[in-house]
Design a protein around this motif. Sequence first.
Motif, PDB file in Angstrom:
ATOM      1  N   ILE A 104      85.520  72.777 125.911  1.00 37.53           N
ATOM      2  CA  ILE A 104      86.414  73.449 127.563  1.00 37.53           C
ATOM      3  C   ILE A 104      85.719  74.470 127.363  1.00 37.53           C
ATOM      4  CG2 ILE A 104      87.893  73.918 128.216  1.00 37.53           C
ATOM      5  CD1 ILE A 104      89.678  71.476 126.605  1.00 37.53           C
ATOM      6  N   LEU A 105      85.262  75.274 126.727  1.00 42.57           N
ATOM      7  CA  LEU A 105      84.676  76.562 127.431  1.00 42.57           C
ATOM      8  C   LEU A 105      83.009  76.476 127.973  1.00 42.57           C
ATOM      9  CD1 LEU A 105      87.007  79.093 124.891  1.00 42.57           C
ATOM     10  CD2 LEU A 105      87.207  79.513 127.780  1.00 42.57           C
ATOM     11  N   ALA A 147      81.581  77.167 130.809  1.00 43.15           N
ATOM     12  CA  ALA A 147      80.577  78.275 131.276  1.00 43.15           C
ATOM     13  C   ALA A 147      79.618  77.958 132.192  1.00 43.15           C
ATOM     14  CB  ALA A 147      79.805  78.733 130.232  1.00 43.15           C
ATOM     15  N   GLU A 148      78.922  76.742 132.256  1.00 42.70           N
ATOM     16  CA  GLU A 148      78.217  75.912 132.803  1.00 42.70           C
ATOM     17  C   GLU A 148      78.809  76.277 134.351  1.00 42.70           C
ATOM     18  OE1 GLU A 148      77.934  72.150 131.690  1.00 42.70           O
ATOM     19  OE2 GLU A 148      76.810  72.448 129.256  1.00 42.70           O
ATOM     20  N   GLN A 149      80.042  75.574 134.780  1.00 38.50           N
ATOM     21  CA  GLN A 149      79.975  75.994 135.760  1.00 38.50           C
ATOM     22  C   GLN A 149      79.925  77.530 136.599  1.00 38.50           C
ATOM     23  OE1 GLN A 149      84.147  74.175 136.119  1.00 38.50           O
ATOM     24  NE2 GLN A 149      83.303  72.479 134.921  1.00 38.50           N
ATOM     25  N   ARG A 150      80.531  78.478 135.647  1.00 38.58           N
ATOM     26  CA  ARG A 150      80.371  79.930 136.223  1.00 38.58           C
ATOM     27  C   ARG A 150      80.173  80.361 134.907  1.00 38.58           C
ATOM     28  NH1 ARG A 150      85.205  81.133 139.149  1.00 38.58           N
ATOM     29  NH2 ARG A 150      84.387  82.758 138.832  1.00 38.58           N
ATOM     30  N   PRO A 151      78.530  80.438 135.202  1.00 37.21           N
ATOM     31  CA  PRO A 151      77.615  81.135 135.133  1.00 37.21           C
ATOM     32  C   PRO A 151      77.351  82.734 134.538  1.00 37.21           C
ATOM     33  CG  PRO A 151      76.441  79.909 136.123  1.00 37.21           C
ATOM     34  CD  PRO A 151      77.132  79.859 136.901  1.00 37.21           C
ATOM     35  N   PRO A 205      81.278  86.894 132.816  1.00 37.01           N
ATOM     36  CA  PRO A 205      81.871  87.736 131.846  1.00 37.01           C
ATOM     37  C   PRO A 205      82.497  86.925 130.675  1.00 37.01           C
ATOM     38  CG  PRO A 205      81.063  88.965 133.745  1.00 37.01           C
ATOM     39  CD  PRO A 205      81.575  88.005 134.132  1.00 37.01           C
ATOM     40  N   GLN A 206      83.757  86.676 130.933  1.00 43.01           N
ATOM     41  CA  GLN A 206      84.962  86.854 130.326  1.00 43.01           C
ATOM     42  C   GLN A 206      84.997  85.381 129.905  1.00 43.01           C
ATOM     43  OE1 GLN A 206      86.942  89.247 129.492  1.00 43.01           O
ATOM     44  NE2 GLN A 206      85.408  90.173 130.691  1.00 43.01           N
ATOM     45  N   VAL A 207      84.155  84.138 130.804  1.00 43.09           N
ATOM     46  CA  VAL A 207      84.483  83.169 129.298  1.00 43.09           C
ATOM     47  C   VAL A 207      83.223  83.385 128.907  1.00 43.09           C
ATOM     48  CG1 VAL A 207      83.623  80.217 130.840  1.00 43.09           C
ATOM     49  CG2 VAL A 207      84.535  81.898 132.175  1.00 43.09           C
ATOM     50  N   PHE A 208      82.312  83.517 128.473  1.00 40.93           N
ATOM     51  CA  PHE A 208      81.139  83.783 127.706  1.00 40.93           C
ATOM     52  C   PHE A 208      81.417  84.697 126.616  1.00 40.93           C
ATOM     53  CE2 PHE A 208      78.289  82.439 130.588  1.00 40.93           C
ATOM     54  CZ  PHE A 208      77.057  81.397 130.061  1.00 40.93           C
ATOM     55  N   ASN A 209      82.642  86.100 126.716  1.00 37.25           N
ATOM     56  CA  ASN A 209      82.829  86.351 125.591  1.00 37.25           C
ATOM     57  C   ASN A 209      83.987  84.870 125.431  1.00 37.25           C
ATOM     58  OD1 ASN A 209      83.828  89.062 124.481  1.00 37.25           O
ATOM     59  ND2 ASN A 209      85.997  89.052 125.329  1.00 37.25           N
ATOM     60  N   LEU A 210      85.168  84.290 125.174  1.00 34.30           N
ATOM     61  CA  LEU A 210      85.801  83.801 124.884  1.00 34.30           C
ATOM     62  C   LEU A 210      84.995  82.973 124.202  1.00 34.30           C
ATOM     63  CD1 LEU A 210      88.332  83.127 127.947  1.00 34.30           C
ATOM     64  CD2 LEU A 210      88.551  84.230 125.533  1.00 34.30           C
ATOM     65  N   LEU A 211      83.920  82.136 125.275  1.00 31.90           N
ATOM     66  CA  LEU A 211      83.081  81.084 123.963  1.00 31.90           C
ATOM     67  C   LEU A 211      82.622  81.486 123.147  1.00 31.90           C
ATOM     68  CD1 LEU A 211      81.284  78.370 124.792  1.00 31.90           C
ATOM     69  CD2 LEU A 211      80.432  79.501 126.012  1.00 31.90           C
ATOM     70  N   ALA A 256      76.030  83.136 122.960  1.00 34.60           N
ATOM     71  CA  ALA A 256      77.362  83.013 123.835  1.00 34.60           C
ATOM     72  C   ALA A 256      77.372  85.042 124.115  1.00 34.60           C
ATOM     73  CB  ALA A 256      78.452  82.446 123.787  1.00 34.60           C
ATOM     74  N   ARG A 257      77.487  85.402 122.564  1.00 35.81           N
ATOM     75  CA  ARG A 257      77.895  87.122 122.616  1.00 35.81           C
ATOM     76  C   ARG A 257      76.762  87.605 123.842  1.00 35.81           C
ATOM     77  NH1 ARG A 257      82.676  87.996 122.480  1.00 35.81           N
ATOM     78  NH2 ARG A 257      82.855  87.602 119.842  1.00 35.81           N
TER      79      ARG A 257
END
Length: 488
Positions: A399-400, A404-408, A411-417, A433-434
């Motif tokens: 899901i994440l 992340a592909e939709q919201r490159p 930063p918060q999405v990549f932190n969770l990813l 991702a980090r």
Amino acid sequence: MLRKPLTHLSTAGTLALALSLSAVAPAPAAAADDYGLPSLMGSSQAMSGEEYRLGRAWLRQFRARAPIWHDAIAQEYVESLLSRLAPHSGINDSRTVVTLVDSRTLNAFAVPGGVIGVNAGLFAFADEEDAVVSVLAHELGHLAQRHYARGQARAEQTQLPAMAAMLAGMLIAASGGGEAGIAAAMGSQAAFIQDQLAYSRRFEQEADRLGLQTMAQAGFDPQAMVRMFRAMQRQASLQGGNPPEFLLTHPLTESRISDAEDRASQLEPVASRHDGPIYSMIRARALLTTHQRDPQQAATRMEQDAAPASARRYLDALIAAQRGQTDTALRELDALAQEMPDLALLRASTAEVAFAAGRYDDAIERSRRLLRVMPGYMPATRILGEALLQRDPNEAYRILRELAEQRPEDPQVFNLLAEAAGRSGREAWGHLARAEHMQLTGDIQRAIRQLDVARQVAEQSGDANAAARIEQRREAFVGYRETMDKFR
């Protein structure tokens, strides 16, 4: 929203200084029906590659130093407003990005490269949606008219700083440099300040005029811009002539208000709208953010401003959740959601409250239920991914990664990813991702080192797909670093 906010490191005090102080050669004479706006023919309104690169590099530096307002629901709301305004603003490039600032000061800003910033204090100040829209439309006007790029043409003639130096000065000011930031933005060209201020007034008037047109065509009330100007003027008077932060970077004169008043009177919204209490609920979230130490002040403010009863109930529920009264909060939010089933933010808020209380299964179920009727709603998707980290890291990763592909640029999405990748055994992808999170928040050197670690892990594990992607991103990161070096 319900988590402890970041420590306040700075405000966005002089973010738009370069925009409001930039110089510009006189514009061509306007046609009778173009509201006095200069003609920008063909693709001239599309941002240049250099503007885009420098703007995004500036944003990364800003995130590294400024207090960011991490609120997925408010973020989605502001993005939805901009998506309604942008098609009518003359902006041909859709690569805009929104950043929310955890500051109680009244401010918003536009940075070349399609960056729009909004302080929580803007919502706290404005008691109607159209007033906030008037500010966003004004900022889109700066971008659409390419005021920075036009200012640079004349700046080169007068040996004023280049775009990177000007943005660097804005960054210093925004990071607490105050007058030092202004000095960096202006260099030693004091002789040209008066000339620049004169052109600044023209830029502000152009942004007002285009903003008014944009509002009307998008179905908002153009008169709200005038009401917002008058309200800011009154605040400055009450504060002994000390204007709101927005006016420090967007000078407001009586002639500017009169011009806006005259033009607004000639415009009418093309369609009537009724969005219910959604704005007041977003405002409740902003007030709760700006009054973290004393949430009751937020409730008092909503009551004084005669906010809709539903919005006051919503705020009371959020305050109850912050105080650990989870059942009370969920009961009230569920009741509101039943009364107003079309307001997705209410059901997203229940998932948010459940997650913050550690009720992960409940948060997952509530998020999934909302996504079944509103697929792709970002706040619910993000809460679902975060809650699934505690129950099903593989599903959380899936899901994440899609998010992340939709919201490159999030930063918060990549932190969770990164966390989901690590928990699901995808070590190389986790390091990648980090690294993405690091570069989005301005730590490019560490990001490149993190990519080197990711490459080693990918090679050791035989993950050819990860290795190829990492190599591709490393080349991009080196380019980011070269651009960001212009700010050092």
